[in-house]
Enzyme design. Sequence first.
Site, PDB file in Angstrom:
ATOM      1  CB  SER A  33      -0.866   0.063   1.263  1.00  0.00           C
ATOM      2  OG  SER A  33      -1.768  -0.987   1.282  1.00  0.00           O
ATOM      3  CG  HIS A  64      -3.065  -2.267  -3.160  1.00  0.00           C
ATOM      4  ND1 HIS A  64      -2.091  -3.228  -3.007  1.00  0.00           N
ATOM      5  CD2 HIS A  64      -3.283  -1.758  -1.930  1.00  0.00           C
ATOM      6  CE1 HIS A  64      -1.738  -3.294  -1.740  1.00  0.00           C
ATOM      7  NE2 HIS A  64      -2.446  -2.416  -1.056  1.00  0.00           N
ATOM      8  CG  HIS A  86      -4.744  -7.012   0.941  1.00  0.00           C
ATOM      9  ND1 HIS A  86      -4.787  -6.198  -0.152  1.00  0.00           N
ATOM     10  CD2 HIS A  86      -3.649  -6.661   1.657  1.00  0.00           C
ATOM     11  CE1 HIS A  86      -3.741  -5.383  -0.112  1.00  0.00           C
ATOM     12  NE2 HIS A  86      -3.039  -5.639   0.970  1.00  0.00           N
ATOM     13  CE1 TYR A  88      -8.312  -5.131   2.486  1.00  0.00           C
ATOM     14  CE2 TYR A  88      -6.357  -5.822   3.693  1.00  0.00           C
ATOM     15  CZ  TYR A  88      -6.971  -4.995   2.770  1.00  0.00           C
ATOM     16  OH  TYR A  88      -6.234  -4.040   2.123  1.00  0.00           O
ATOM     17  CD  GLU A  89      -8.346  -6.904  -1.935  1.00  0.00           C
ATOM     18  OE1 GLU A  89      -8.814  -6.438  -2.976  1.00  0.00           O
ATOM     19  OE2 GLU A  89      -7.164  -7.285  -1.827  1.00  0.00           O
ATOM     20  CB  ALA A 116       1.748  -0.021   4.423  1.00  0.00           C
ATOM     21  CG  MET A 217      -4.192  -5.655   7.640  1.00  0.00           C
ATOM     22  SD  MET A 217      -5.502  -4.528   7.159  1.00  0.00           S
ATOM     23  CE  MET A 217      -5.540  -3.410   8.571  1.00  0.00           C
ATOM     24  CB  SER A 218      -0.241  -8.180   3.017  1.00  0.00           C
ATOM     25  OG  SER A 218       0.881  -7.392   3.343  1.00  0.00           O
ATOM     26  CG  ASN A 241      -0.092   2.953  11.320  1.00  0.00           C
ATOM     27  OD1 ASN A 241       0.090   2.422  10.215  1.00  0.00           O
ATOM     28  ND2 ASN A 241      -0.581   2.301  12.346  1.00  0.00           N
ATOM     29  CG  HIS A 253      -6.188   3.031   3.383  1.00  0.00           C
ATOM     30  ND1 HIS A 253      -5.236   2.030   3.447  1.00  0.00           N
ATOM     31  CD2 HIS A 253      -6.423   3.232   2.058  1.00  0.00           C
ATOM     32  CE1 HIS A 253      -4.907   1.651   2.219  1.00  0.00           C
ATOM     33  NE2 HIS A 253      -5.614   2.367   1.358  1.00  0.00           N
TER      34      HIS A 253
HETATM   35  N1  HPA Z   1      -2.147  -2.443  11.373  1.00  0.00           N
HETATM   36  C1  HPA Z   1      -2.312  -3.363  10.425  1.00  0.00           C
HETATM   37  N2  HPA Z   1      -1.970  -3.166   9.162  1.00  0.00           N
HETATM   38  C2  HPA Z   1      -1.431  -1.979   8.839  1.00  0.00           C
HETATM   39  C3  HPA Z   1      -1.242  -0.972   9.797  1.00  0.00           C
HETATM   40  C4  HPA Z   1      -1.615  -1.221  11.137  1.00  0.00           C
HETATM   41  O1  HPA Z   1      -1.479  -0.366  12.033  1.00  0.00           O
HETATM   42  N3  HPA Z   1      -0.686   0.076   9.154  1.00  0.00           N
HETATM   43  C5  HPA Z   1      -0.548  -0.292   7.841  1.00  0.00           C
HETATM   44  N4  HPA Z   1      -1.002  -1.542   7.653  1.00  0.00           N
END
Ligand code: HPA
Length: 278
Positions: A33, A64, A86, A88-89, A116, A217-218, A241, A253
């Site tokens: 991402s 993406h 992903h 989660y999609e 990310a 998440m990947s 973050n 996001h």
């Molecule tokens: N958590 C999970 N996935 C992420 C995060 C997060 O804080 N930041 C970017 N992808």
Amino acid sequence: MISHFSLDQIDESVAALQARTSKRPRVAIILGSGLNDLAASVKSPDAISFGELPHFPVSTVFGHAGRIVIGELEGQTVFVMQGRIHFYEGYSMAQVTLPIRIMQRLGVEILIVTNAAGGVNPDYVPGDVMLITDNLNFLGMMGHNPLMGPNYDEIGPRFPDMSRPYDRDLCALARTAASKNNINLREGVYAGVSGPSFEGPADLRFLRMAGADAVGMSTVPEVIVARHGNMRVLGFSGISNKANLDGSTVTTHEEVIEAGKIITPKIEKLIRGVLQRL
Ligand code: HPA
């Protein structure tokens, strides 16, 4: 939802890709991402949208691009995934990792994964880059391992070893590239979770206790399939973050995409440095 692909189905996708490019990549790079821009540096690119390949899932996430770019970077023929699929999609583990099987059948030997991630280690700040030295496979522990289902012995063993998911020699090349470019490269453990909700404070305290330095998440399903297929793997997390261990800040996001702008040039230098030294 497709729970697994036959070898014939995988090879149909491979054949469709080969009909679009005569290049034979040795290295594959997955851009996470906000990190899509690196694909623009690829020379004499052949670009193929995910949707053009049979069985290939289409990425639905903003940030993406959803393309494969095959071309030259630092003297290597590379297969760049501009965006990824992903869990989660709503796609199955087999769909999430189909690109890795396609890479393997194409003859790719080295996979560089980027993502990310949230910084769980309190020393990390947004914009940092972390070399992934190991991962926590929470999805797999919860019964979502991409290798579940029939095993094809010709592409990998039923019970693959995971003692060294991330290749030590490639990690050494990344450290060299970091010091040559004055990049303060963090090192640590990436915890793979499903998302799409970000973690709450208690989740994050748990992840920290479990030894995680970053969370995302990947990546982990891709790495498992790549190792099953005997590819060597290198991974970088861009810390987008700070983990919200006490519930005092909000994660969005948009900030993940924003941090990508600081992270992309660093990851580009690291990847170029590794490719030069292969
Ligand atoms: N958590 C999970 N996935 C992420 C995060 C997060 O804080 N930041 C970017 N992808």
